[in-house]
Design an enzyme around this catalytic site. Structure first.
Site, PDB file in Angstrom:
ATOM      1  N   ASP A  95      63.232  -3.918   3.647  1.00  0.00           N
ATOM      2  CA  ASP A  95      63.728  -3.916   2.276  1.00  0.00           C
ATOM      3  C   ASP A  95      63.458  -2.598   1.569  1.00  0.00           C
ATOM      4  O   ASP A  95      64.267  -2.138   0.753  1.00  0.00           O
ATOM      5  CB  ASP A  95      63.077  -5.057   1.468  1.00  0.00           C
ATOM      6  CG  ASP A  95      63.771  -6.381   1.691  1.00  0.00           C
ATOM      7  OD1 ASP A  95      64.802  -6.397   2.390  1.00  0.00           O
ATOM      8  OD2 ASP A  95      63.280  -7.396   1.176  1.00  0.00           O
ATOM      9  N   HIS A 137      60.595  -4.312  -9.673  1.00  0.00           N
ATOM     10  CA  HIS A 137      59.814  -5.134  -8.735  1.00  0.00           C
ATOM     11  C   HIS A 137      58.554  -4.442  -8.222  1.00  0.00           C
ATOM     12  O   HIS A 137      57.661  -5.131  -7.712  1.00  0.00           O
ATOM     13  CB  HIS A 137      60.672  -5.523  -7.525  1.00  0.00           C
ATOM     14  CG  HIS A 137      61.837  -6.404  -7.837  1.00  0.00           C
ATOM     15  ND1 HIS A 137      61.696  -7.597  -8.512  1.00  0.00           N
ATOM     16  CD2 HIS A 137      63.161  -6.270  -7.567  1.00  0.00           C
ATOM     17  CE1 HIS A 137      62.889  -8.160  -8.647  1.00  0.00           C
ATOM     18  NE2 HIS A 137      63.795  -7.371  -8.089  1.00  0.00           N
ATOM     19  N   ASP A 172      68.656  -8.467 -15.490  1.00  0.00           N
ATOM     20  CA  ASP A 172      68.926  -8.416 -14.048  1.00  0.00           C
ATOM     21  C   ASP A 172      68.965  -9.847 -13.518  1.00  0.00           C
ATOM     22  O   ASP A 172      68.295 -10.739 -14.051  1.00  0.00           O
ATOM     23  CB  ASP A 172      67.791  -7.628 -13.394  1.00  0.00           C
ATOM     24  CG  ASP A 172      68.051  -7.188 -11.972  1.00  0.00           C
ATOM     25  OD1 ASP A 172      68.112  -8.056 -11.086  1.00  0.00           O
ATOM     26  OD2 ASP A 172      68.183  -5.973 -11.740  1.00  0.00           O
ATOM     27  N   HIS A 174      67.625 -10.846 -10.912  1.00  0.00           N
ATOM     28  CA  HIS A 174      66.312 -11.108 -10.322  1.00  0.00           C
ATOM     29  C   HIS A 174      65.217 -11.039 -11.386  1.00  0.00           C
ATOM     30  O   HIS A 174      65.288 -10.227 -12.307  1.00  0.00           O
ATOM     31  CB  HIS A 174      66.014 -10.094  -9.210  1.00  0.00           C
ATOM     32  CG  HIS A 174      66.993 -10.117  -8.086  1.00  0.00           C
ATOM     33  ND1 HIS A 174      68.078  -9.259  -8.024  1.00  0.00           N
ATOM     34  CD2 HIS A 174      67.071 -10.911  -6.987  1.00  0.00           C
ATOM     35  CE1 HIS A 174      68.778  -9.520  -6.927  1.00  0.00           C
ATOM     36  NE2 HIS A 174      68.188 -10.521  -6.287  1.00  0.00           N
ATOM     37  N   ASP A 261      73.435  -6.621 -11.328  1.00  0.00           N
ATOM     38  CA  ASP A 261      73.654  -7.634 -10.286  1.00  0.00           C
ATOM     39  C   ASP A 261      73.836  -9.025 -10.892  1.00  0.00           C
ATOM     40  O   ASP A 261      74.074  -9.995 -10.170  1.00  0.00           O
ATOM     41  CB  ASP A 261      72.525  -7.640  -9.257  1.00  0.00           C
ATOM     42  CG  ASP A 261      71.145  -7.633  -9.873  1.00  0.00           C
ATOM     43  OD1 ASP A 261      71.033  -7.752 -11.110  1.00  0.00           O
ATOM     44  OD2 ASP A 261      70.159  -7.480  -9.117  1.00  0.00           O
TER      45      ASP A 261
END
Length: 430
Positions: A95, A137, A172, A174, A261
């Site tokens: 990732d 993140h 976002d 996420h 996103d």
């Protein structure tokens, strides 16, 4: 209302030239596309354009552990086998891959957010934009979710030097876990994240019951959503919650992470927002008339990312943009209709009215429990490492300018026209 917002916009063409790999969904190329679309609409004439400084390791270590920062400086694709144990420790791999110029990439996007915060602190602008930032993140000692350095935390730390309370808003798809975690135990930052939750969706955090701890209890606001949320449902909830937050918390500055996103049709997302619906949140936050730092974030259908952040640049400038995209270096990506607006899709909205009402009630209960506008003993403000201070009016065009001054210069010609070489364009047009 302010008569006219002064807007600073940060961009370095090098940030869009790194390559995560042929099968990786993160395409920094989207930043070049966004910038050239902004230029094609002549929005740069209405803003001050800055090339950010490259954040120094000591600046990154204001949040991240020094050994992690040092590791990012040392690691390269050629040396990664020598650092296999450290890669596991710091969560680098599939990732978060190692690629050429990784550390410089981190320095540029983090430097943009730090510079944006400092210009706001020094009242040199009202709104500061860094679309390369928003990598929410990253943790203190590890990479996560395509994010290596958490520029948002660094920007908020800068704002806290001048503001008793900072509000962080994240749209976002996420959960903004890295930012929430960094400020989970303090009331000086309220984090508000609207995100998909459940079904093993990354990062798996952000339940409405996660509210912060100790001094930070009830200062973490999570709005967990299900697949397919549409413009109307999202904006109604967003507006109600942010108004309640403003009433209870009374922040001195706002950081808004605009991950794209959450748009319909994103390669990794599952929401059903149109660009207009996404931009409505940006317009609403702008109308709160507080110092505002705006960043990018996720977004994996890159032509839609470029559309979205260009529309939102226009929204921050109070400019309605024509739907027909002007000629620009990346025009082919917007075929066949070459239109700016991207409508919502046809997903089923799994967020029932009763579910959203339950979430709204829970959030309001959490907000009602906080001490209104918590105070803080402000201490002497530590000096900035760097403040962009190039004065174009005083510059003699016949005098040579050193590289340091050039990097700070407003309206660099090479950022406006040709020269954004993008290896991703040749390797992967998906």
């Amino acid at each position: 209302m302010r008569s006219k917002d002064r807007i600073s916009y940060f961009y370095d063409g090098d940030v869009g030239n790194v390559y995560f790999g042929p099968n990786h969904p993160m395409k920094p190329h989207r930043l070049c596309m966004t910038h050239h679309l902004v230029l094609s609409y002549d929005l740069h004439h209405k803003m001050e354009i800055y090339r950010p400084h490259k954040a120094y390791p000591v600046e990154l270590a204001q949040f991240h552990s020094p050994d992690y920062v040092e590791f990012l400086q040392r690691i390269t694709p050629d040396t990664q086998e020598l650092f296999s144990n450290e890669m596991v420790k710091h969560n680098l791999g599939e990732d978060c891959p190692i690629f050429e110029n990784l550390f410089e990439f981190c320095q540029i996007y983090a430097g943009g957010t730090i510079d944006a915060a400092r210009r706001l602190n020094n009242k040199l602008c009202d709104i500061a934009i860094n679309w390369a930032g928003g990598l929410h993140h990253a943790k203190k000692c590890e990479a996560s979710g395509f994010c290596y350095i958490n520029d948002l935390v660094l920007g908020i730390l800068e704002l806290l030097k001048y503001h008793a309370r900072v509000l962080y808003i994240d749209i976002d798809v996420h959960h903004g876990d890295g930012v929430e975690e960094a400020f989970y135990f303090t009331d000086r930052v309220m984090t508000v994240s609207f995100h998909k939750y459940g079904d093993m969706f990354f990062p798996g955090t952000g339940d409405v019951k996660d509210v912060g701890e100790r001094e930070g209890k009830n200062y973490a606001i999570n709005v967990p959503l299900r697949d397919g949320i549409d413009d109307g449902s999202f904006f109604r909830l967003f507006k109600m919650i942010i108004l309640k937050v403003m009433e209870c918390y009374v922040p001195g500055a706002i950081v808004l992470q605009c991950g794209a996103d959450s748009l319909a049709g994103d390669r990794l997302g599952c929401f059903n927002l149109s660009i207009d619906g996404h931009a409505a949140c940006v317009k609403f936050v702008k109308q709160l008339n507080l110092p505002l730092l705006v960043t990018g974030g996720g977004g994996y259908t890159k032509e839609n990312v470029a559309r979205c952040w260009t529309v939102e640049t226009g929204a921050l400038l109070d400019v309605e943009l024509p739907n027909e995209i002007p000629e620009n270096e990346y025009i082919k990506y917007f075929a066949p209709d070459y239109s700016l607006k991207c409508p919502s899709g046809h997903m089923e909205n799994l967020n029932s009215k009763s579910y959203l009402n339950t979430i709204r009630q829970q959030v309001c209960e959490n907000l009602s429990a906080i001490q209104h506008a918590p105070g803080v003993q402000m201490q002497e403000v530590p000096p900035d490492f760097y403040i962009p201070d190039f004065d174009e009016d005083q510059h003699n065009p016949d005098q040579r300018v050193n590289r340091h001054a050039q990097d700070k210069q407003v309206q660099r010609d090479d950022e406006y026209y040709d020269g954004d070489n993008d290896n991703d364009q040749n390797m992967d047009d998906s």
